[in-house]
Write an enzyme that holds these catalytic residues in place. Structure first.
Site, PDB file in Angstrom:
ATOM      1  N   ARG A 135       0.832  -1.213   0.000  1.00  0.00           N
ATOM      2  CA  ARG A 135       0.000   0.000   0.000  1.00  0.00           C
ATOM      3  C   ARG A 135       0.857   1.250   0.000  1.00  0.00           C
ATOM      4  NH1 ARG A 135      -4.574   0.592   4.655  1.00  0.00           N
ATOM      5  NH2 ARG A 135      -2.752   0.921   5.981  1.00  0.00           N
ATOM      6  N   HIS A 164       2.550  -2.047   8.544  1.00  0.00           N
ATOM      7  CA  HIS A 164       1.174  -2.482   8.818  1.00  0.00           C
ATOM      8  C   HIS A 164       0.996  -3.931   8.408  1.00  0.00           C
ATOM      9  CE1 HIS A 164      -2.897  -1.692   9.978  1.00  0.00           C
ATOM     10  NE2 HIS A 164      -3.407  -1.749   8.770  1.00  0.00           N
ATOM     11  N   TYR A 265     -40.039  -0.680  -2.517  1.00  0.00           N
ATOM     12  CA  TYR A 265     -39.646  -0.713  -3.939  1.00  0.00           C
ATOM     13  C   TYR A 265     -39.580  -2.155  -4.445  1.00  0.00           C
ATOM     14  CZ  TYR A 265     -37.980   4.118  -3.387  1.00  0.00           C
ATOM     15  OH  TYR A 265     -37.886   5.470  -3.141  1.00  0.00           O
TER      16      TYR A 265
HETATM   17  C1  LIG Z   1      -6.539   1.665  10.672  1.00  0.00           C
HETATM   18  C2  LIG Z   1      -5.148   1.405  11.035  1.00  0.00           C
HETATM   19  C3  LIG Z   1      -4.812   0.874  12.303  1.00  0.00           C
HETATM   20  C4  LIG Z   1      -5.828   0.462  13.334  1.00  0.00           C
HETATM   21  O1  LIG Z   1      -6.381  -0.809  13.045  1.00  0.00           O
HETATM   22  P1  LIG Z   1      -7.435  -1.483  14.021  1.00  0.00           P
HETATM   23  O2  LIG Z   1      -7.651  -2.820  13.437  1.00  0.00           O
HETATM   24  O3  LIG Z   1      -8.643  -0.618  14.006  1.00  0.00           O
HETATM   25  O4  LIG Z   1      -6.825  -1.542  15.377  1.00  0.00           O
HETATM   26  C5  LIG Z   1      -3.456   0.750  12.605  1.00  0.00           C
HETATM   27  N1  LIG Z   1      -2.506   1.111  11.709  1.00  0.00           N
HETATM   28  C6  LIG Z   1      -2.799   1.603  10.491  1.00  0.00           C
HETATM   29  C7  LIG Z   1      -1.702   1.985   9.572  1.00  0.00           C
HETATM   30  C8  LIG Z   1      -4.124   1.757  10.104  1.00  0.00           C
HETATM   31  O5  LIG Z   1      -4.418   2.237   8.888  1.00  0.00           O
END
Ligand SMILES: *Cc1c(COP(=O)(O)O)cnc(C)c1O
Length: 372
Positions: A135, A164, A265
């Site tokens: 990403r 992440h 609908y």
């Molecule tokens: C949204 C996000 C989180 C948080 O994730 P959760 O599953 O809601 O705890 C953490 N790090 C990044 C980079 C995110 O985009």
């Protein structure tokens, strides 16, 4: 507080969010960066931020700069990390507002450094590494070079480094997660040996904060769990957490419709016999999805939504006549029954965050049990 002021509303239990904050801190055993992006997943970023900070969170994170600005304007002074893309004017404002940005590329480094020098300030950043999400972020092999480039150009202060996880919510010991942890660890080791390791290294979202001790590093970056939503798809709701959100409405109408009467609908539903059909002031314009199988709670019992969900209303099949104005529960508990966001993930084929973020802001948020 008079809820009958509104046809439909959301109740947010702030003491439950404070409880969840303390629970996450206890389980993780490291500091907490509370993720309050997209208006805290529809719960309200300012109210949730104040609550989680008073319960022990020490940093916040959002996706866009304007979300950080809203928090600063509300008087919130805690460190705020912006995960996503920022524009040049936003970089300038980040310098003056003391908002931390994500540095995810060499182009970022050039822009940040140039703006910092022009304004005579410093851009504080957390470096984003792509360890396998595809990403945003520099690739593991480029990380050290980027840190060195920042040191050379100047104007950039690297406070943290993060990545992440793609699979933490899906399965406890997914090999991809193990690989991402390994890649992140080797980057940290390399930075450490070069004397370049930033203070805050972080990898864990809600699922990892709960289920993967080896992913916790220097802090956990948690959103959904603080809001009482299930951290994993694959496990029941953890006993340590409390539910935070309820979504309620008042019955708008209740009529005995004759047999053979079409409802909504497309007349996907037609009464078989004379039936009590109730109308709720809740539709897909509020975030109540047009999916088959919807149910709501009336008098502590589940009743089916019949016919297509409209923009602003939907119809339910009632067991008998119910007084107009009676409280109906879309999400939450009534009597011995409960409809949770977990249940809606299956019915609506999406994430809990998507469900709560999707509750339109025309549905008023009512905050209960605020913490001082
Ligand atoms: C949204 C996000 C989180 C948080 O994730 P959760 O599953 O809601 O705890 C953490 N790090 C990044 C980079 C995110 O985009």
């Amino acid at each position: 507080m008079d809820h009958s002021l509104y046809p439909t509303w959301v109740e947010i239990d702030l003491s439950a969010a404070a409880h969840n904050t303390r629970a996450v801190l206890e389980i993780a055993g490291v500091p907490l960066m509370a993720v309050v992006k997209s208006n805290a997943y529809g719960f309200g970023a300012v109210e949730i931020s104040r609550t989680v900070l008073s319960a022990g969170a020490t940093q916040l994170a959002v996706a866009r700069f304007n979300e950080a600005r809203t928090l600063r304007q509300a008087g919130i002074t805690a460190p705020i990390l912006v995960f996503g893309m920022v524009t040049e004017p936003e970089v300038d404002e980040a310098i003056s507002q003391g908002v931390t940005l994500t540095l995810h590329s060499f182009e970022n480094a050039v822009l940040f450094s140039q703006r910092a020098k022009t304004l005579g300030g410093v851009v504080r950043v957390h470096l984003k590494v792509d360890t396998g999400f595809g990403r945003l972020g520099v690739l593991p092999g480029e990380t050290i070079d980027l840190v060195r480039a920042c040191r050379q150009t100047g104007g950039i202060q690297i406070d943290g480094i993060y990545s992440h996880l793609a699979m933490a919510d899906e399965a406890p010991d997914h090999p991809v997660t193990q690989q991402q942890i390994q890649r992140f660890t080797s980057i940290l080791n390399a930075l450490e040996s070069a004397g370049l390791r930033p203070a805050w290294a972080h990898l864990a979202n809600s699922a990892a904060a709960f289920g993967l001790p080896e992913a916790r590093f220097d802090l956990v970056r948690v959103g959904t769990a603080l809001l009482g939503m299930k951290p994993f798809y694959f496990q029941p709701f953890p006993g340590e957490l409390r539910r935070v959100i309820s979504w309620k409405a008042q019955l708008a109408s209740c009529r005995l419709l004759p047999a053979g009467w079409g409802v909504s609908y497309g007349h996907e539903y037609t009464t078989e016999k004379p039936e009590w059909i109730g109308t709720l002031p809740v539709g897909y314009g509020d975030g109540f999805r047009r999916q088959p199988g919807n149910q709501v709670l009336v008098e502590g019992r589940r009743v089916p939504v019949v016919g297509r969900v409209c923009n602003d209303m939907c119809m339910v099949l009632l067991p008998h006549e119910i007084p107009v104005g009676m409280e109906v529960v879309i999400v939450g508990r009534q009597g011995g029954q409960e409809i949770t966001t977990d249940e809606l993930i299956d019915r609506w084929h999406t994430s809990q965050a998507d469900i709560t973020t999707g509750i339109n802001w025309r549905v008023p948020r009512i905050y209960t049990n605020p913490v001082k």
